[in-house]
Structures are given as C-alpha cells and as structure tokens.
Design a protein around this motif. Structure first.
Motif, short mmCIF file in Angstrom:
data_model
loop_
_atom_site.label_atom_id
_atom_site.label_comp_id
_atom_site.label_asym_id
_atom_site.label_seq_id
_atom_site.Cartn_x
_atom_site.Cartn_y
_atom_site.Cartn_z
N LEU A 49 -47.10 -2.52 45.65
CA LEU A 49 -47.21 -1.68 44.14
C LEU A 49 -45.94 -0.53 44.06
CD1 LEU A 49 -50.30 -3.24 42.64
CD2 LEU A 49 -47.70 -4.54 42.44
N PHE A 50 -46.11 0.23 44.77
CA PHE A 50 -45.84 1.41 44.94
C PHE A 50 -44.18 1.45 44.91
CE2 PHE A 50 -44.95 5.17 46.33
CZ PHE A 50 -45.12 6.63 45.23
N ALA A 51 -44.10 0.58 46.25
CA ALA A 51 -42.75 0.52 46.40
C ALA A 51 -41.86 -0.27 45.01
CB ALA A 51 -42.47 -0.18 47.75
N THR A 52 -42.32 -0.91 44.45
CA THR A 52 -41.59 -2.09 43.52
C THR A 52 -41.23 -1.18 41.67
OG1 THR A 52 -42.88 -3.44 43.16
CG2 THR A 52 -41.85 -3.23 44.53
N ASP A 53 -42.61 -0.02 41.56
CA ASP A 53 -43.20 0.71 40.47
C ASP A 53 -42.79 1.58 40.30
OD1 ASP A 53 -43.36 0.55 37.80
OD2 ASP A 53 -45.37 -1.24 37.98
N ARG A 54 -41.34 2.10 39.41
CA ARG A 54 -41.51 3.42 38.99
C ARG A 54 -42.31 4.33 38.32
NH1 ARG A 54 -36.95 4.93 41.20
NH2 ARG A 54 -37.02 7.08 40.55
N SER A 55 -43.25 3.30 37.79
CA SER A 55 -44.18 3.86 37.32
C SER A 55 -45.44 4.47 37.93
CB SER A 55 -44.29 3.14 36.19
OG SER A 55 -45.22 2.05 36.20
N LEU A 56 -45.73 4.08 39.23
CA LEU A 56 -45.97 4.83 39.75
C LEU A 56 -45.96 5.40 40.68
CD1 LEU A 56 -47.45 1.00 41.57
CD2 LEU A 56 -48.69 2.50 39.16
N HIS A 57 -45.06 6.42 40.68
CA HIS A 57 -44.69 7.81 41.40
C HIS A 57 -44.90 8.71 40.60
CE1 HIS A 57 -40.79 5.09 43.42
NE2 HIS A 57 -41.89 4.80 43.56
N LYS A 58 -46.14 9.10 40.66
CA LYS A 58 -46.93 10.33 40.36
C LYS A 58 -47.23 10.77 41.27
CE LYS A 58 -47.24 7.47 35.69
NZ LYS A 58 -48.27 7.77 34.77
N PRO A 59 -48.31 12.31 41.31
CA PRO A 59 -49.01 12.69 41.76
C PRO A 59 -49.86 11.88 42.66
CG PRO A 59 -48.00 13.78 41.12
CD PRO A 59 -46.92 12.93 40.18
N MET A 60 -50.45 11.43 42.10
CA MET A 60 -52.21 10.85 42.25
C MET A 60 -52.06 9.33 42.90
SD MET A 60 -55.17 9.11 39.59
CE MET A 60 -54.17 8.11 38.81
N TYR A 61 -50.68 8.84 42.37
CA TYR A 61 -50.27 7.57 43.12
C TYR A 61 -49.86 7.58 44.38
CZ TYR A 61 -52.01 5.78 39.04
OH TYR A 61 -53.15 5.53 38.27
N TYR A 62 -49.07 8.72 44.37
CA TYR A 62 -48.76 9.59 46.09
C TYR A 62 -49.57 9.45 46.89
CZ TYR A 62 -43.75 9.23 45.08
OH TYR A 62 -42.63 9.23 44.45
N ILE A 63 -50.58 10.07 46.57
CA ILE A 63 -52.18 10.88 47.18
C ILE A 63 -52.73 9.40 47.89
CG2 ILE A 63 -54.19 11.54 47.29
CD1 ILE A 63 -53.25 13.65 45.51
N ILE A 64 -53.21 7.86 46.77
CA ILE A 64 -53.46 7.06 47.35
C ILE A 64 -52.67 6.45 48.12
CG2 ILE A 64 -53.56 4.64 46.33
CD1 ILE A 64 -55.01 5.99 43.70
N LEU A 65 -51.45 6.44 47.56
CA LEU A 65 -50.40 5.65 49.54
C LEU A 65 -50.84 6.20 50.70
CD1 LEU A 65 -47.58 3.66 49.90
CD2 LEU A 65 -47.09 6.01 49.27
N ASN A 66 -50.90 7.38 50.78
CA ASN A 66 -51.33 8.04 51.92
C ASN A 66 -52.20 7.66 52.18
OD1 ASN A 66 -49.48 10.73 53.48
ND2 ASN A 66 -49.58 10.94 50.86
N LEU A 67 -53.58 7.61 51.33
CA LEU A 67 -54.85 7.07 52.21
C LEU A 67 -54.78 5.18 52.51
CD1 LEU A 67 -57.81 8.19 52.08
CD2 LEU A 67 -58.24 6.91 49.85
N THR A 68 -53.79 4.30 51.63
CA THR A 68 -53.82 2.93 51.94
C THR A 68 -52.82 3.10 53.69
OG1 THR A 68 -51.74 2.87 51.02
CG2 THR A 68 -53.93 2.76 49.77
N VAL A 69 -52.10 3.99 53.73
CA VAL A 69 -51.40 3.44 55.22
C VAL A 69 -52.09 4.14 55.86
CG1 VAL A 69 -49.61 4.75 56.58
CG2 VAL A 69 -48.86 4.32 54.52
N SER A 70 -53.15 5.38 55.86
CA SER A 70 -54.33 6.10 56.82
C SER A 70 -54.95 4.62 57.13
CB SER A 70 -54.95 7.36 56.33
OG SER A 70 -55.89 7.70 57.27
N ASP A 71 -56.03 3.91 55.40
CA ASP A 71 -56.83 2.63 55.99
C ASP A 71 -56.29 2.03 57.32
OD1 ASP A 71 -58.54 4.23 54.87
OD2 ASP A 71 -57.63 3.15 52.64
N ILE A 72 -55.00 1.61 56.70
CA ILE A 72 -54.61 -0.12 57.58
C ILE A 72 -54.63 1.04 58.94
CG2 ILE A 72 -52.74 -1.29 58.29
CD1 ILE A 72 -51.59 -1.12 55.02
N LEU A 73 -53.75 1.86 59.27
CA LEU A 73 -53.99 2.01 60.36
C LEU A 73 -55.51 2.65 61.64
CD1 LEU A 73 -51.02 4.70 60.37
CD2 LEU A 73 -50.47 2.95 61.26
#
Length: 322
Positions: A49-73
């Motif tokens: 969703l983050f990669a395909t929807d530019r409306s999510l390119h906000k600071p809060m969702y960048y932080i969530i993106l980092n957390l999702t990557v960490s959770d998967i790893l």
C-alpha cells in the motif's frame, strides 16, 4: 576441568517449549507457521500500500513502514527454525549460526524500540506543537532519523555478540528457548557469566527504558494538551490520531516491563510459562500490528479498501458484459 579434557560445543540444540508433550507438537508448529504466514502477509500488504499509494507518503506512515520491515525481519529470523524443529525434528543450529541469530534478535529488538520512540515523537510534535510539526517533521527528517535508528542499533548487539562469542562453551549445548538469545547462550559458558551478563542487561535496560521514558512523557504531554481543547469533538479527533500508535507501543512495552519487573520483585515462573510469554510479546505484535493499522489508521484503511474495490470492480464489469 583441565583444558585438555574439555569437549567444546560445535552446535546448539533449541528445545522450543521444554515441557511440551509430543502429541501437541504438531498443533504448536501449525500455530507458529500461521503466525509467521499472517505476519509476513499482513506486513507485506502495508508495504505494498505504501509503495503504490503516494497519499501515504507522510512522516507517520514512513515510521510505520520501518516498523513493518523490522517485524518481517524479526519473524523471519526466529520462526522458521523453531517451526522446522517441530516439523522435521531439526532443532540443531550451528555454533556460528546461533550467534548470528542472537545478533539479529537483539538488533531488531533495538530497532523496534527506536522506531516506537519516533512514533511517540511524531504524535508529540503533531498534537503539542502543531504549527511547528510540518517544519520539523518533514519526510527528509524522518528518512534521516530512520536510517540513524537502523545504524545506531547495530552497536550494542554487536558488542554483546563479540564479547559472548569467544567464551568457552564446554558443557551442555541445550538452549531452553525457541531461538538463540544472549541469556540462553551465555548461561552455557564454562565461566563466570556476571562480567558479560550484567553489561548486556544494562545495555538492554537503556535501549528499553530510555525510549519508554520519552514515550511516557510524550503521551502525558499529549493528554495534557488534549484536555485543554474546549471542543469535545476536537478532543476525540486528537486522541484518535495517536490511538493506533499507542496500542502498538503498549503491545511492545507492557509485557516486557512485566517480565523484567516480575523477575526483580521475586515473582517466579516456570521456564515453559516464561518462554510462552516471551514468544507472545515477541511474535504477536508483528502479526497484530497490520490489523491495527488497517482498522485504526484512516489513510491506510482508505487505501486498502480502494485497492480492494479496484480489484473487484473489473470482475463485475466483465460479468455484466458477458
């Protein structure tokens, strides 16, 4: 024991849940597999969703993106090995691989703590300093802070592994846990653990409690600011903007603090219960977080339903034309 009579460990054995009856191993492994599957799929959806929807390119969702990557790893670091332990009776892990796993367990745990600190900082600035928020918290700022979190998190776990790796492991090679961590490994060393365990514990407390102290401060400040808002609807709106992140933070910190406090005030658990609690607070949040984002974060929820509707609409149109 003389140096010549020692038999040094070349591999470790992960017991998983030590007291688990063999007839329940299939059920437990199936549960762990589905936890891993839903964790990867749920967090992959957030990344998509983050990669395909530019409306999510906000600071809060960048932080969530980092957390999702960490959770998967983190889930990928820990779960496949313990699943294979029950499915294929493959509980052995090589000496070096165990330390590599230990490094990533502590590294990714540290990254999570720093990312949750950034979450709290984001909400603090957004609600307590709304006029300064767009100036301070730009996407470029989040990028710098996120990269800094991933880089600085390396140091502590690396020091812990470097100090633990050369210890003489010459007794038992049985790790009573589902994955390799510092305590599980170093208790097997044929030497006094205190010079290695105490600094590692102190480092863990700093990584855990320093971000937690700011998180408590930030949400107290947020509550104080929200109570000053005269409009009840305005209060609810302000609280709802940080409720998602607060739930995620509580899922991460509360069980950990409970375990640490319980061990220090003399509350004793059996090893099985302790491992179950550790696995719950380690693996459930990564699985639950995507669901929380989709239910509570308005933009992510809207993006998800938009993608879903686009997927189903062509099928409806095709059925009408045929």
């Amino acid at each position: 024991m003389s140096e010549g009579n020692r038999t040094f460990v070349t591999e470790f054995v992960l017991t998983g849940f030590p007291g688990l009856h063999p007839k329940y191993e299939g059920i437990v492994s199936a549960v762990l597999f589905f936890v891993y599957f839903f964790t990867v799929m749920g967090n992959a959806v957030i990344i998509f969703l983050f990669a395909t929807d530019r409306s999510l390119h906000k600071p809060m969702y960048y932080i969530i993106l980092n957390l999702t990557v960490s959770d998967i790893l983190f889930s990928t670091t820990t779960l496949p090995k313990i699943i294979s332990r029950y499915w294929f009776q493959s509980g052995t892990i090589s000496f070096t691989a165990c330390f590599v796993q230990m490094y990533f367990v502590h590294y990714l745990g540290t990254v999570n703590s720093y990312i949750l600190f950034l979450m709290a900082l984001d909400r603090y600035l957004s609600i307590c300093h709304p006029l300064r928020y767009p100036v301070i918290f730009k996407n470029s700022t989040i990028l710098i802070l996120s990269v800094s979190a991933w880089i600085t998190a390396k140091l502590g776990p690396l020091v812990v592994v470097i100090r633990a790796y050369p210890l003489p492991y010459c007794a038992s090679n049985i790790i009573k846990h589902c994955y390799c961590d510092h305590i599980g490994i170093t208790v097997l060393a044929c030497t006094d653990r205190a010079p290695y365990g105490i600094p590692a514990f102190g480092m863990a407390m700093v990584v855990l409690l320093a971000p937690l102290a700011f998180i408590v401060f930030s949400y107290c400040s947020i509550l104080k600011t929200v109570l000053k808002i005269a409009n009840v609807q305005g209060r609810l709106k302000s609280l709802s903007t940080c409720s998602t992140q607060l739930i995620v933070i509580l899922l991460y910190y509360l069980p950990r603090c409970f375990i640490y406090l319980a061990s220090n005030v003399g509350i004793k658990f059996s090893r099985d219960i302790q491992i179950v609690i550790i696995m719950l607070y380690s693996l459930c949040p990564p699985m639950i977080n995507p669901l929380i984002y989709c239910l509570r974060a308005k933009d992510i929820r809207a993006s998800f339903w938009k993608k879903l509707q686009r997927k189903t609409t062509p099928q409806k149109n095709h059925s009408l034309t045929s």
